[in-house]
Design a protein around this motif. Structure first.
Motif, PDB file in Angstrom:
ATOM      1  N   TYR A 248      -4.351   2.821  -7.560  1.00 57.28           N
ATOM      2  CA  TYR A 248      -5.119   2.374  -6.103  1.00 57.28           C
ATOM      3  C   TYR A 248      -5.689   0.953  -6.251  1.00 57.28           C
ATOM      4  O   TYR A 248      -5.656   0.215  -7.153  1.00 57.28           O
ATOM      5  N   VAL A 249      -6.105   0.773  -5.125  1.00 58.67           N
ATOM      6  CA  VAL A 249      -7.248  -0.539  -4.984  1.00 58.67           C
ATOM      7  C   VAL A 249      -8.504  -0.111  -4.733  1.00 58.67           C
ATOM      8  O   VAL A 249      -8.542   0.906  -3.947  1.00 58.67           O
TER       9      VAL A 249
ATOM     10  N   GLY B 112       0.830  -1.256  -0.012  1.00 57.11           N
ATOM     11  CA  GLY B 112      -0.040  -0.065  -0.009  1.00 57.11           C
ATOM     12  C   GLY B 112       0.881   1.048  -0.082  1.00 57.11           C
ATOM     13  O   GLY B 112       0.195   2.383  -0.018  1.00 57.11           O
ATOM     14  N   VAL B 113       2.144   1.263   0.327  1.00 59.50           N
ATOM     15  CA  VAL B 113       3.119   2.267   0.028  1.00 59.50           C
ATOM     16  C   VAL B 113       2.654   3.304  -1.283  1.00 59.50           C
ATOM     17  O   VAL B 113       2.703   4.510  -0.958  1.00 59.50           O
ATOM     18  N   CYS B 114       2.593   2.501  -2.480  1.00 57.85           N
ATOM     19  CA  CYS B 114       2.510   3.361  -3.519  1.00 57.85           C
ATOM     20  C   CYS B 114       0.998   4.097  -3.535  1.00 57.85           C
ATOM     21  O   CYS B 114       1.049   5.540  -3.808  1.00 57.85           O
ATOM     22  N   TRP B 115      -0.064   3.597  -3.075  1.00 61.84           N
ATOM     23  CA  TRP B 115      -1.328   4.675  -3.137  1.00 61.84           C
ATOM     24  C   TRP B 115      -1.378   5.655  -1.749  1.00 61.84           C
ATOM     25  O   TRP B 115      -2.017   6.592  -1.976  1.00 61.84           O
ATOM     26  N   LEU B 116      -0.407   5.116  -0.688  1.00 59.47           N
ATOM     27  CA  LEU B 116      -0.390   6.308   0.300  1.00 59.47           C
ATOM     28  C   LEU B 116       0.129   7.288  -0.163  1.00 59.47           C
ATOM     29  O   LEU B 116      -0.062   8.620   0.242  1.00 59.47           O
TER      30      LEU B 116
ATOM     31  N   VAL C 136      -9.934  -8.106  -3.554  1.00 61.10           N
ATOM     32  CA  VAL C 136      -9.265  -9.465  -4.016  1.00 61.10           C
ATOM     33  C   VAL C 136      -8.998  -9.408  -5.466  1.00 61.10           C
ATOM     34  O   VAL C 136     -10.036  -9.010  -6.203  1.00 61.10           O
ATOM     35  N   PRO C 137      -7.827  -9.197  -5.977  1.00 59.14           N
ATOM     36  CA  PRO C 137      -6.521  -9.291  -5.482  1.00 59.14           C
ATOM     37  C   PRO C 137      -6.206  -8.086  -4.833  1.00 59.14           C
ATOM     38  O   PRO C 137      -6.548  -7.069  -5.668  1.00 59.14           O
ATOM     39  N   LEU C 138      -5.300  -8.122  -4.015  1.00 56.01           N
ATOM     40  CA  LEU C 138      -4.851  -6.848  -3.229  1.00 56.01           C
ATOM     41  C   LEU C 138      -3.676  -6.055  -4.111  1.00 56.01           C
ATOM     42  O   LEU C 138      -2.608  -6.412  -3.828  1.00 56.01           O
ATOM     43  N   VAL C 139      -3.885  -5.930  -5.243  1.00 53.70           N
ATOM     44  CA  VAL C 139      -3.040  -5.534  -6.094  1.00 53.70           C
ATOM     45  C   VAL C 139      -3.493  -4.349  -6.926  1.00 53.70           C
ATOM     46  O   VAL C 139      -4.433  -4.231  -7.669  1.00 53.70           O
TER      47      VAL C 139
ATOM     48  N   CYS D  90       8.256   1.628  -4.372  1.00 55.24           N
ATOM     49  CA  CYS D  90       7.872   0.249  -4.159  1.00 55.24           C
ATOM     50  C   CYS D  90       9.078  -0.552  -3.565  1.00 55.24           C
ATOM     51  O   CYS D  90      10.079  -0.617  -4.367  1.00 55.24           O
ATOM     52  N   PRO D  91       8.542  -1.136  -2.447  1.00 54.77           N
ATOM     53  CA  PRO D  91       9.708  -2.121  -1.974  1.00 54.77           C
ATOM     54  C   PRO D  91      10.375  -3.478  -2.740  1.00 54.77           C
ATOM     55  O   PRO D  91      11.446  -3.801  -2.625  1.00 54.77           O
ATOM     56  N   VAL D  92       9.483  -3.614  -3.734  1.00 59.34           N
ATOM     57  CA  VAL D  92       9.684  -4.919  -4.710  1.00 59.34           C
ATOM     58  C   VAL D  92       9.743  -4.490  -6.126  1.00 59.34           C
ATOM     59  O   VAL D  92       9.880  -5.475  -6.893  1.00 59.34           O
ATOM     60  N   GLN D  93       9.806  -3.179  -6.571  1.00 62.57           N
ATOM     61  CA  GLN D  93      10.104  -3.002  -7.746  1.00 62.57           C
ATOM     62  C   GLN D  93       8.861  -3.578  -8.826  1.00 62.57           C
ATOM     63  O   GLN D  93       9.231  -4.312  -9.679  1.00 62.57           O
TER      64      GLN D  93
END
Lengths: 290, 666, 143
Positions: B273-274, B248-252, B280-283, B319-322
């Motif tokens: 955003y989600v 959620g860091v991106c949308w925050l 579901v899915p939380l992407v 994004c921590p996972v690119q």
């Protein structure tokens, strides 16, 4: 301006020299020195014999079907009514437009050539002609006409029959049909009659009795005409070749007239238009089953 | 050599009381090919059937005509007798001498008998031309496609998957859940919508038999039952769902704010955003229209108005996972399915076309779904009911039912079915959120068919004090901070004026956007409101005219949650029944093409309503028509337009029909 | 003017899903109608080749009825729209050949319209009685 004959010969020679064309169909002078007969030119030399005048009566589109599965292209000299026949064949996927070269001739009308000597009288089809210019062509020869003088009276004779009583119409057609000898010349001359086996020749089921009798003849003529509904391009070859002078054009043009009124459709005008029995409009009013 | 047996049924006195059976038998014996004519009291009874079998065997019959009731009644029964007697079941014709003879001509026994003889003669003529037909067996793909992942689609997918079959669940939005995910509490039990829905959503995500494709759309469907070829477009999210952890860091951190669709335009969401926290899915997905970086990329100097925006890409940096993937493109997935369940749901009526309710211009006139979002603690107001204009708590609330339902003038004459109940629910919830609230409800009728529904609606009035006024509203206008609602109490026969703080419109149910287009892709029919048409409104509620395609839920018409769940389950049961077969059996009475006769005009291809006719090129280079027997539904349009009689319809061949015509009058 | 004792012959092509079922319903509801019609069952009015109609007249029909589902209700969605086009052209053509257009009817009778089926057959029969037999000249005509 160059003569029609020269323009046709030049183009035919060019096509045949190119090597891509199997044949160019047109007309040459008949042995009587006055009328014309079909010429199938396979070599540039033969192309020198092409002519065009008011005696070039045959609808050569009838022969296009013979080249349906040929790899090479064909050329054809086509009068306005013949070009409508070509459109019909394109629409029915019988010929490939890209393998066809159409030398369209703007037509001055064709003279009647009966069993005897040629006359100075215009053919019936020309007296009722609604389209005096080729509807499709790669090369246009002759003078383009702005409108058809005959279009107004295209269906006058049909309307005259419609005006008769049912009894009279019945009598009229029974008299004609009873003369039919079922030689099928009408079918053989027709551009639209290209089925491998005609329903009339079929033995199982036997649609039309083998006996040459008025009842069977009526079925033949009714269905022959109806199979051409929305397809007949009024070249009138059927009537021209009929040995017992049955006015077949009255049948074909009745269907053409009603087709125009009901579906605003006339065969062969545009190869891309869906024929009337292969489509429908939900809200249309047709006078039957509305 | 045809050896035809004619059996005439008395049907007690139903036939024998009018038609002279001896006369029919006498005439039948003289008909061509007939070797025996016999009668039965009741041909369909066990002794009757046994007698027919015995006569067939004794006389070595190979074709049978039964003069009895309508073939629509007992043709199938008699076909089974044929099989038991060792004959092909299609060497049978039934002459209708009851419904179409004895029951309608009882006033003239002589004429009735003559007609019965003619009907038997017609059948004798036809049976002589009958052919042995054999059903074909075709393989099937035991994999189902469910289109739409609202509660209906979720239920269908879960039930099919639990029966052991792989399911692909396709959802147009970025998350599954549909409208039910937007609701706060559900009638008549007032249990929280998310509490009962989210476990199912999670189950879908985790089910080993379910492949979930969100933010995807079905583009093309071809083929037939057991063998559908489907093209699905997976739209680019610009986020690699394999890498994303949903932290959620991106949308925050996204700086762009746009109105949130999930919240019905109340509050905002980001450009990455989600739709809602339990998605579901939380992407997340990148909103291509509003993302600053996308705008930067698409900026064309001189063409795009305004200045070139700044490159943002803050989501990518944080994004921590690119997982951000700007190169990601729409992807087309092609798959084979054996059955398809269409559960595309509904949308609500847009009340901004209604001038009497302010035409969408009054901020404190909201829709029922907007109120649902306010009730919801994860909604735009954190669970508080607030006036959009000034953020205060409303004390007087007017609820209006039948907005875009039962409204002939706006082309919505049907009842939306759920609004009466959700309006009653909302009066209860409003009171529970703030005991000082007074609710008024304008209604036409209160329709509460359903278990515990009527009791629930009564409770809203009796325990929660909602005042129900029967009548329509003529106008709403602003007066100071309040809304003046002008209406009519048709029971009292007088005009009503209420000063309200907020008005809630119970907007009706409409066919979803794109429903008609999707229906056309699959050759399904729909009604004038674009709701899909079921095969039979009572007996085949989830089937369609196309075998193997099922419909469920609100895409067929307005439905509440229990009905949607039931229909999802029903569709799943039909799919499971279909998949319980190893091979599919196809009806042999279909069209066929005689290659030698076919001239390739392809008129048949143009008229076929089922796209069941294809073309094939023969070895000699000729193109001819060919019938796909699995798609053919045997309407007979093709043989009727075929001039060279190359197409024929088995069971109603030209030979059979012409034989019948020739036998009309002897 | 009706001709004494003349009983017209009617050939009826009824679609299996609507009109044939409608005719059955007329029976189930005991709605009596003239016995002049002989019925041939077809899957759809769109199956009826004009040839069958012409052959029926040749066989001696005084009238031919083609009946199908109402427009828009076709079991095959659009079969009856095609049959309507076909017969809209055939009916005036037969008239032109001397088979009066009153001798051909295209009707839409649903499975629930037993009454309509019985009415159609009754009115068709009485119209044909007024019209009299087909001309003895024409194929299928009678003395």
């Amino acid at each position: 301006m160059e003569s029609l004959d020269k323009q046709i010969r030049d183009k035919a020679r060019e096509l045949l020299t190119s090597g891509a064309f199997a044949c160019v169909m047109g007309y040459e002078r008949a042995t009587d020195g006055k009328t014309a007969r079909p010429l199938f030119a396979y070599t540039p030399e033969e192309a020198e014999r092409f002519v065009f005048d008011q005696y070039c009566t045959h609808n050569l589109a009838r022969y296009l079907i013979n080249w349906r599965d040929n790899k090479k292209s064909v050329g054809i000299v086509a009068k306005p009514c013949d070009t409508r026949a070509i459109n019909l064949l394109i629409n029915e996927k019988q010929i490939d437009r890209s393998k066809l070269y159409v030398i369209g001739v703007a037509c001055q009308g064709i003279m009647e050539v009966g069993w005897g000597a040629p006359t100075e009288k215009l053919e019936l089809r020309c007296n009722t002609c609604s389209e005096p210019n080729p509807v499709l062509h790669d090369l246009l020869v002759g003078e383009f006409k702005s409108e058809s003088p005959a279009a107004a009276k295209a269906y006058a004779d049909v309307a005259a029959i419609e005006g008769k009583s049912a009894e009279e119409r019945d009598g009229f057609w029974q008299e004609h049909f009873s003369r039919c000898i079922r030689c099928y010349a009408c079918r053989q001359s027709c551009v639209g009659c290209y089925c491998q086996e005609c329903f009339v020749d079929e033995l199982d089921p036997l649609w039309v009795g083998i006996k040459v009798a008025p009842a069977e003849n009526t079925v033949w003529h009714t269905i022959r005409a109806f199979h051409l509904a929305g397809r007949c391009i009024s070249c009138n070859e059927c009537e021209r070749v009929c040995p017992v002078d049955i006015p077949l054009s009255l049948l074909n043009r009745k269907l053409e007239k009603d087709g125009l009124e009901l579906f605003q459709f006339q065969a062969g005008m545009d190869a891309s238009v869906t024929p009337p029995f292969a489509t429908f409009k939900k809200g249309e009013k047709l006078g039957t089953g509305d | 050599m045809a050896r035809i047996g004619v059996f005439v049924c008395h049907c007690g006195t139903n036939i024998a009381g009018v038609v002279s059976i001896p006369a029919v038998l006498e005439a039948a014996k003289k008909m061509p090919g007939v070797v025996v004519a016999a009668d039965d009291k009741y041909s369909c009874s066990d002794p009757g059937q046994a007698h027919i079998r015995a006569v067939i065997e004794q006389n070595k019959l190979n074709r049978v005509v039964i003069g009895s009731c309508s073939p629509r009644m007992h043709e199938f029964t008699f076909r089974k007798v044929m099989v038991k007697a060792g004959l092909n079941p299609y060497f049978l014709e039934v002459a209708n001498i009851r419904e179409q003879v004895s029951w309608v001509h009882s006033n003239d026994k002589e004429k009735a008998t003559a007609k019965a003889i003619d009907h038997v003669m017609i059948a004798v003529a036809k049976v002589a031309r009958d052919e042995a037909l054999f059903p074909k067996r075709v393989p099937l793909t035991k994999r189902a496609l469910v289109i739409g992942a609202g509660i209906t689609g979720i239920q269908a997918a879960l039930d099919i998957a639990s029966a052991g079959h792989p399911v692909t669940l396709v959802e147009r939005e970025a998350s599954i859940g549909g409208h039910m995910a937007q609701l706060d509490k559900t009638f008549p039990t007032l249990d929280c919508s998310a509490c009962i829905l989210t476990p199912k959503m999670v189950e879908v995500a985790q089910h080993p038999n379910i492949t979930l494709l969100t933010y995807s759309e079905v583009r093309q469907v071809s083929g037939f039952v057991g063998n559908f070829d489907v093209e699905i477009v997976k739209k680019a999210r610009k986020v690699d769902s394999k890498k994303c952890t949903g932290c959620g860091v991106c949308w925050l951190k996204c700086p762009e704010k746009v109105p949130a669709e999930f919240n019905e335009g109340l509050g905002t969401r980001e450009a990455i955003y989600v739709p809602f926290p339990q998605a579901v899915p939380l992407v997340p997905r990148v909103d291509l229209e509003n993302c600053r970086y996308i705008k930067y990329l698409e900026y064309m100097p001189g063409k795009t108005p305004g200045k070139r925006p700044m490159q943002c890409r803050i989501c990518e940096k944080l994004c921590p996972v690119q997982a951000l993937d700007w190169e990601q493109q729409d992807e087309v997935v092609k798959e084979k399915f054996g059955a398809i369940v269409v559960a595309t749901g509904y949308k609500t009526f847009d009340p901004s076309v209604c001038g009497e309710y302010g035409g969408g211009k009054l901020p404190d006139v909201i829709s029922g779904l907007q109120l649902e979002r306010m009730f919801n603690s994860s909604g735009p107001t954190g669970g508080e009911v607030l006036r959009p204009s000034d953020g205060t708590h409303p004390k007087t609330v007017v609820l209006v039912s039948c907005v875009g339902s039962r409204d002939e003038q706006r082309g919505r004459p049907y009842c939306s079915k759920i609004c009466c109940m959700y309006t009653a629910k909302q009066t209860i919830l409003l009171k529970e959120h703030d005991p000082e609230v007074q609710c008024y409800v304008f209604y036409i009728d209160i329709r509460t068919g359903g278990k515990d529904y009527e009791e629930f609606a009564r409770r809203a009035q009796e325990e929660y004090g909602a005042l129900y006024l029967r009548g329509r509203i003529s106008r709403i206008y602003e007066d100071g901070k309040q809304l003046v609602v002008l209406g009519e109490d048709s029971l009292m026969g007088r005009p009503v004026e209420i000063r309200a703080d907020m008005v809630v419109l119970a907007t009706g149910v409409e066919a979803n956007e794109g429903a008609a287009e999707l229906a056309q892709t699959m050759k399904l029919s729909h009604d004038v409101y674009d709701f899909l048409t079921e095969a039979h409104p009572k007996l085949k509620p989830v089937e369609t005219q196309t075998d193997g395609i099922l419909v469920a839920g609100a895409c067929v018409g307005p439905k509440d949650i229990p009905e949607c769940v039931a229909q999802g389950g029903a569709a799943a049961a039909k799919v499971s029944a279909l998949f319980s077969q190893e091979m599919l059996t196809s009806d042999p009475m279909v069209a066929s093409v005689d290659n030698a006769r076919c001239i390739g005009c392809l008129l048949c291809v143009q008229v076929c309503p089922y796209k069941a006719i294809d073309t094939q090129v023969l070895r000699n280079g000729r193109t001819v028509a060919v019938v796909n027997e699995s798609l053919c539904r045997a309407c007979g349009l093709c043989p009727a337009v075929c001039r060279p009689k190359a197409v024929n319809l088995r069971g109603f061949t030209n030979q059979q029909l012409l034989a019948e015509v020739n036998a009309l009058w002897q | 003017m009706a001709i004494d004792g003349f009983e017209p012959r009617i050939a009826g092509f009824l679609c299996n899903w609507c009109s044939y079922a409608g005719a059955d319903l007329a029976g189930t509801s005991r709605m009596s109608y003239p016995s002049n019609i002989r019925i041939i069952r077809v899957p759809c009015s769109g199956r009826v080749d004009p040839l069958f109609v012409v052959k029926a007249f040749q066989q001696g029909a005084d009238g031919v009825l083609v009946a199908g589902c109402h427009l828009g209700d076709c079991h095959y969605n659009e079969g009856n729209f095609y049959s309507r086009r076909r017969f809209a052209l055939l009916a005036p053509f037969l008239d032109y050949l001397g088979i009066q257009k009153e001798r051909f009817r295209l009707e839409w009778v649903s499975a629930s319209e037993g009454r309509k089926f019985s009415d159609v057959v009754s009115s068709f029969t009485s119209d044909l009685k007024k019209l009299g037999p087909r001309s003895i000249l024409s194929p299928g005509g009678r003395e």
